[in-house]
Design a protein around this motif. Structure first.
Motif, short mmCIF file in Angstrom:
data_model
loop_
_atom_site.label_atom_id
_atom_site.label_comp_id
_atom_site.label_asym_id
_atom_site.label_seq_id
_atom_site.Cartn_x
_atom_site.Cartn_y
_atom_site.Cartn_z
N MET A 112 0.85 -1.17 0.00
CA MET A 112 0.00 0.00 0.00
C MET A 112 0.90 1.23 0.00
O MET A 112 1.87 1.31 0.74
N SER A 113 0.53 2.19 -0.81
CA SER A 113 1.35 3.39 -0.90
C SER A 113 1.14 4.31 0.30
O SER A 113 0.08 4.31 0.92
N ASN A 114 2.15 5.09 0.59
CA ASN A 114 2.04 6.07 1.68
C ASN A 114 0.96 7.09 1.36
O ASN A 114 0.27 7.55 2.27
N GLN A 115 0.81 7.44 0.09
CA GLN A 115 -0.19 8.42 -0.29
C GLN A 115 -1.60 7.90 0.00
O GLN A 115 -2.46 8.66 0.45
N ALA A 116 -1.84 6.62 -0.22
CA ALA A 116 -3.15 6.04 0.08
C ALA A 116 -3.44 6.13 1.58
O ALA A 116 -4.56 6.42 1.99
N GLN A 117 -2.42 5.87 2.40
CA GLN A 117 -2.60 5.97 3.85
C GLN A 117 -2.89 7.41 4.26
O GLN A 117 -3.76 7.67 5.09
N ILE A 118 -2.18 8.34 3.67
CA ILE A 118 -2.40 9.76 3.97
C ILE A 118 -3.80 10.18 3.56
O ILE A 118 -4.51 10.86 4.32
N ASP A 119 -4.21 9.77 2.38
CA ASP A 119 -5.55 10.13 1.91
C ASP A 119 -6.63 9.54 2.82
O ASP A 119 -7.63 10.21 3.13
N ALA A 120 -6.44 8.30 3.25
CA ALA A 120 -7.41 7.67 4.14
C ALA A 120 -7.53 8.45 5.44
O ALA A 120 -8.63 8.73 5.92
N LEU A 121 -6.39 8.80 6.02
CA LEU A 121 -6.40 9.55 7.28
C LEU A 121 -6.99 10.94 7.11
O LEU A 121 -7.71 11.43 7.98
N GLU A 122 -6.70 11.56 5.98
CA GLU A 122 -7.25 12.89 5.72
C GLU A 122 -8.78 12.84 5.65
O GLU A 122 -9.47 13.66 6.26
N HIS A 123 -9.29 11.86 4.95
CA HIS A 123 -10.75 11.75 4.81
C HIS A 123 -11.41 11.33 6.13
O HIS A 123 -12.53 11.75 6.43
N LEU A 124 -10.72 10.53 6.91
CA LEU A 124 -11.24 10.18 8.23
C LEU A 124 -11.32 11.42 9.10
O LEU A 124 -12.33 11.66 9.79
N LEU A 125 -10.30 12.24 9.07
CA LEU A 125 -10.30 13.48 9.84
C LEU A 125 -11.45 14.38 9.41
O LEU A 125 -12.16 14.95 10.24
N ILE A 126 -11.65 14.50 8.13
CA ILE A 126 -12.76 15.32 7.61
C ILE A 126 -14.09 14.78 8.12
O ILE A 126 -14.96 15.55 8.55
N ALA A 127 -14.26 13.46 8.08
CA ALA A 127 -15.50 12.86 8.57
C ALA A 127 -15.71 13.15 10.05
O ALA A 127 -16.82 13.46 10.49
N VAL A 128 -14.64 13.08 10.84
CA VAL A 128 -14.72 13.35 12.28
C VAL A 128 -15.10 14.81 12.52
O VAL A 128 -15.99 15.12 13.32
N LEU A 129 -14.45 15.70 11.81
CA LEU A 129 -14.70 17.13 12.01
C LEU A 129 -16.09 17.56 11.56
O LEU A 129 -16.66 18.49 12.11
N ASN A 130 -16.62 16.87 10.56
CA ASN A 130 -17.95 17.22 10.05
C ASN A 130 -19.08 16.52 10.79
O ASN A 130 -20.25 16.80 10.55
N SER A 131 -18.75 15.61 11.68
CA SER A 131 -19.78 14.84 12.37
C SER A 131 -20.20 15.53 13.66
O SER A 131 -19.55 16.45 14.14
N THR A 132 -21.28 15.02 14.18
CA THR A 132 -21.72 15.51 15.48
C THR A 132 -20.90 14.84 16.57
O THR A 132 -20.41 13.72 16.38
N PRO A 133 -20.71 15.50 17.71
CA PRO A 133 -19.95 14.89 18.81
C PRO A 133 -20.57 13.56 19.24
O PRO A 133 -21.78 13.42 19.30
N GLY A 134 -19.73 12.58 19.48
CA GLY A 134 -20.18 11.28 19.95
C GLY A 134 -20.69 10.36 18.86
O GLY A 134 -21.31 9.35 19.15
N ALA A 135 -20.44 10.69 17.59
CA ALA A 135 -20.89 9.83 16.50
C ALA A 135 -20.19 8.48 16.60
O ALA A 135 -19.02 8.40 16.95
#
Length: 64
Positions: free
Chosen positions: A1-24
């Motif tokens: 797995m490429s490092n870029q794929a890992q970075i992209d996954a973490l970036e999108h996870l962070l976006i999902a966390v930040l856009n979600s309601t607390p305690g999701a």
């Protein structure tokens, strides 16, 4: 797995966390990040998107 794929996954996870309601639920956040990765905002081509989604699945198994 490429490092870029890992970075992209973490970036999108962070976006999902930040856009979600607390305690999701963690499973919900992972699904949101996966949807974002596979959508038009996702990284690169199909192979890179697939690698990033697979890395999110790995992260999900570590969340417990």
């Amino acid at each position: 797995m490429s490092n870029q794929a890992q970075i992209d996954a973490l970036e999108h996870l962070l976006i999902a966390v930040l856009n979600s309601t607390p305690g999701a639920p963690k499973g919900y956040l992972i699904k949101q990040a996966q949807g974002s990765l596979l959508g038009s905002d996702g990284p690169g081509g199909p192979d890179q998107k697939s690698e990033a989604v697979n890395h999110l699945n790995y992260i999900a198994t570590r969340l417990g």
